[in-house]
Write an enzyme that holds these catalytic residues in place. Structure first.
Site, PDB file in Angstrom:
ATOM      1  N   HIS A   1       0.974  -1.217   0.172  1.00 39.34           N
ATOM      2  CA  HIS A   1      -0.076  -0.046   0.210  1.00 39.34           C
ATOM      3  C   HIS A   1       0.913   1.302  -0.106  1.00 39.34           C
ATOM      4  O   HIS A   1       1.676   1.366   0.894  1.00 39.34           O
ATOM      5  CB  HIS A   1      -0.877   0.000   1.274  1.00 39.34           C
ATOM      6  CG  HIS A   1      -1.924   1.223   1.320  1.00 39.34           C
ATOM      7  ND1 HIS A   1      -1.602   2.035   2.262  1.00 39.34           N
ATOM      8  CD2 HIS A   1      -2.727   1.470   0.644  1.00 39.34           C
ATOM      9  CE1 HIS A   1      -2.895   2.892   2.248  1.00 39.34           C
ATOM     10  NE2 HIS A   1      -3.304   2.587   1.177  1.00 39.34           N
TER      11      HIS A   1
ATOM     12  N   HIS B   1      -0.241  10.664  -2.402  1.00 38.23           N
ATOM     13  CA  HIS B   1      -1.854  10.138  -1.751  1.00 38.23           C
ATOM     14  C   HIS B   1      -2.679  11.377  -1.718  1.00 38.23           C
ATOM     15  O   HIS B   1      -3.838  11.224  -2.100  1.00 38.23           O
ATOM     16  CB  HIS B   1      -1.725   9.360  -0.419  1.00 38.23           C
ATOM     17  CG  HIS B   1      -2.907   9.081   0.199  1.00 38.23           C
ATOM     18  ND1 HIS B   1      -3.742   9.881   1.074  1.00 38.23           N
ATOM     19  CD2 HIS B   1      -3.842   8.173  -0.129  1.00 38.23           C
ATOM     20  CE1 HIS B   1      -4.928   9.325   1.272  1.00 38.23           C
ATOM     21  NE2 HIS B   1      -4.956   8.131   0.764  1.00 38.23           N
TER      22      HIS B   1
HETATM   23  O1  G3P Z   1      -5.739   0.414  -1.794  1.00 41.30           O
HETATM   24  C1  G3P Z   1      -6.680   1.065  -1.071  1.00 41.30           C
HETATM   25  C2  G3P Z   1      -6.369   2.338  -0.388  1.00 41.30           C
HETATM   26  O2  G3P Z   1      -5.295   2.822  -0.924  1.00 41.30           O
HETATM   27  C3  G3P Z   1      -7.504   3.194  -0.421  1.00 41.30           C
HETATM   28  O3  G3P Z   1      -7.363   4.282   0.618  1.00 41.30           O
HETATM   29  O4  G3P Z   1      -6.827   6.521   1.349  1.00 41.30           O
HETATM   30  O5  G3P Z   1      -4.874   4.825   1.154  1.00 41.30           O
HETATM   31  O6  G3P Z   1      -5.937   5.707  -0.891  1.00 41.30           O
HETATM   32  P1  G3P Z   1      -6.257   5.328   0.603  1.00 41.30           P
HETATM   33 CA    CA Z   2      -4.724   4.550  -2.493  1.00 46.42          CA
END
Ligand code: G3P
Ligand code: CA
Length: 299
Positions: A66, A108
Site C-alpha cells: 500500500h 496520496h
Molecule cells: O488501496 C486501498 C487504499 O489505497 C484506499 O485508501 O486512502 O489509502 O488511498 P487510500
Molecule cells: Ca490508495
C-alpha cells in the site's frame, strides 16, 4: 438593630423541570453513544474474526504494498516502492494526481502539505515546483522527491504488478484516465498495470477508453458496520453496473464472509485494505491484501 437576613435559597426545580433535565441527559447520551457505537461496529469484524494467516495457507493470493509499503518507507516514493518490491510484494499500489501543467504525480493527498516540506494543492503547482520539494518522513526532511507515474513505471519495470489508484473527485483532473493510459503504453506496461478507484466515473472512463484494462473498485460503504451487523441484501451492490470490475477492494471493516462468498459466486475477486501485520488479519477467504507491511506477509 438590623434583622439578620436569611440567605436566599434558590428555588427548588419543579417536577416539570426535572423531567426536562432527565430528557436532555438521555438525548445527550444518545447523541454521544450512537456515533461511538457505530464507529466501534466498523471494527467488529476484525475483533471477532479468527486470527493469523499463514502465507502458505492462502493459496493464490496477492500481497499488495500500500503506497509502496507505507510502514517500511516514505509512502509513494521510489525508495518505498523499491523496498516494497524487495520485501516480496506481488503488486505495488500508488495514488496519482494531475499537476497544474498536466503531469501525472504520485502522491496520496491532493496537497503536498503532509508528505513534503512544501505547501499547496497539486493541481495548483507545476511539476518543476513540486520537484523542488523534499519528502518528509517521520518528521525528517529526506532526499526523496514525489515521483511521477513515469518514474514509477521505469522503476517497477514489470518486476511486480502496479495498482494505480486514480484520485479524482468532482470535476478536477479532467482527462487523467487518458493520460494515465498513454503513459502506461509508453512503458509497454499494460501486462502488469491494474487501475482502481473509488470514483465510478474514473472507472467508466477508463473502461470506455480501453475495455481490456483490468479495473478494481474501491469500496467503503456509506454505513460500514451495517453490512456486517445485519448482513442484509441491501448492502449488496449491482453486479450488472460493475460488470467490468474484476475485484472489489474493501475497507477491511466494511465486509463480511457472506459478502465475500457472494462476490466470489459472481466470479469476482476481493481484496482488503489496509491491513498491517499478518497476524492481525481476519481469516477470510480473500484474494489479496493491500498492506503497509508487505514484508510481514511473506512465507
Ligand atoms: O488501496 C486501498 C487504499 O489505497 C484506499 O485508501 O486512502 O489509502 O488511498 P487510500
Ligand atoms: Ca490508495
Amino acid at each position: 438593630m438590623f434583622k439578620k437576613k436569611s440567605p436566599i435559597q434558590p428555588p427548588l426545580p419543579s417536577r416539570g423541570q426535572m423531567h426536562r433535565g432527565r430528557k436532555l441527559m438521555i438525548w445527550i447520551l444518545i447523541i454521544v453513544m450512537v456515533p461511538l457505537l457505530y464507529v466501534a461496529s466498523v471494527f467488529v469484524p476484525s475483533f471477532i474474526a479468527e486470527r493469523g494467516y499463514l502465507r502458505k495457507e492462502l493459496g493464490d493470493f496477492t500481497v499488495v504494498g500500500h503506497r509502496g509499503g507505507a510502514s517500511i518507507g516514505p509512502e509513494n516514493t521510489l525508495l518505498c516502492i523499491e523496498r516494497g518490491i524487495e520485501a516480496g510484494a506481488e503488486m505495488i499500489e500508488i495514488d496519482i494526481h494531475l499537476t497544474k501543467d498536466g503531469q501525472l504525480l504520485v502522491c496520496h493527498d491532493q496537497t503536498v502539505n503532509r508528505t513534503t516540506n512544501g505547501k499547496g494543492r497539486i493541481r495548483d503547482l507545476t511539476l518543476a515546483e513540486i520537484k523542488r520539494l523534499n519528502v518528509v518522513y517521520k518528521g525528517k526532511v529526506t532526499d526523496e522527491k514525489l515521483p511521477t507515474l513515469d518514474e514509477v513505471l521505469d522503476l517497477v519495470h514489470g518486476r511486480c504488478d502496479l495498482l494505480i489508484e486514480i484520485k479524482r473527485t468532482g470535476n478536477i483532473y479532467q482527462g487523467i484516465e487518458e493520460k494515465m493510459l498513454q503513459t502506461v503504453d509508453a512503458h509497454h506496461a499494460r501486462g502488469w498495470v491494474v487501475v482502481q478507484s473509488f470514483n465510478d466515473s474514473v472507472l467508466e472512463n477508463t473502461h470506455r477508453l480501453d475495455p481490456s484494462v483490468r479495473l478494481e473498485k474501491l469500496v467503503v460503504f456509506k454505513f460500514p458496520g451495517l453490512p456486517y451487523i445485519f448482513d442484509l441484501s441491501f448492502s449488496r451492490f449491482s453486479y450488472e453496473k460493475y460488470s467490468y470490475i474484476e475485484s472489489f477492494n474493501f475497507f477491511y471493516g466494511a465486509v463480511n464472509r457472506s459478502l465475500i462468498n457472494d462476490i466470489h459466486a459472481h466470479n469476482r475477486e476481493v481484496k482488503l485494505w489496509t491491513l498491517e501485520e499478518r497476524m492481525k488479519a481476519p481469516h477470510w477467504p480473500v484474494d489479496g491484501i493491500i498492506t503497509n507491511r508487505p514484508d510481514d506477509w511473506q512465507p
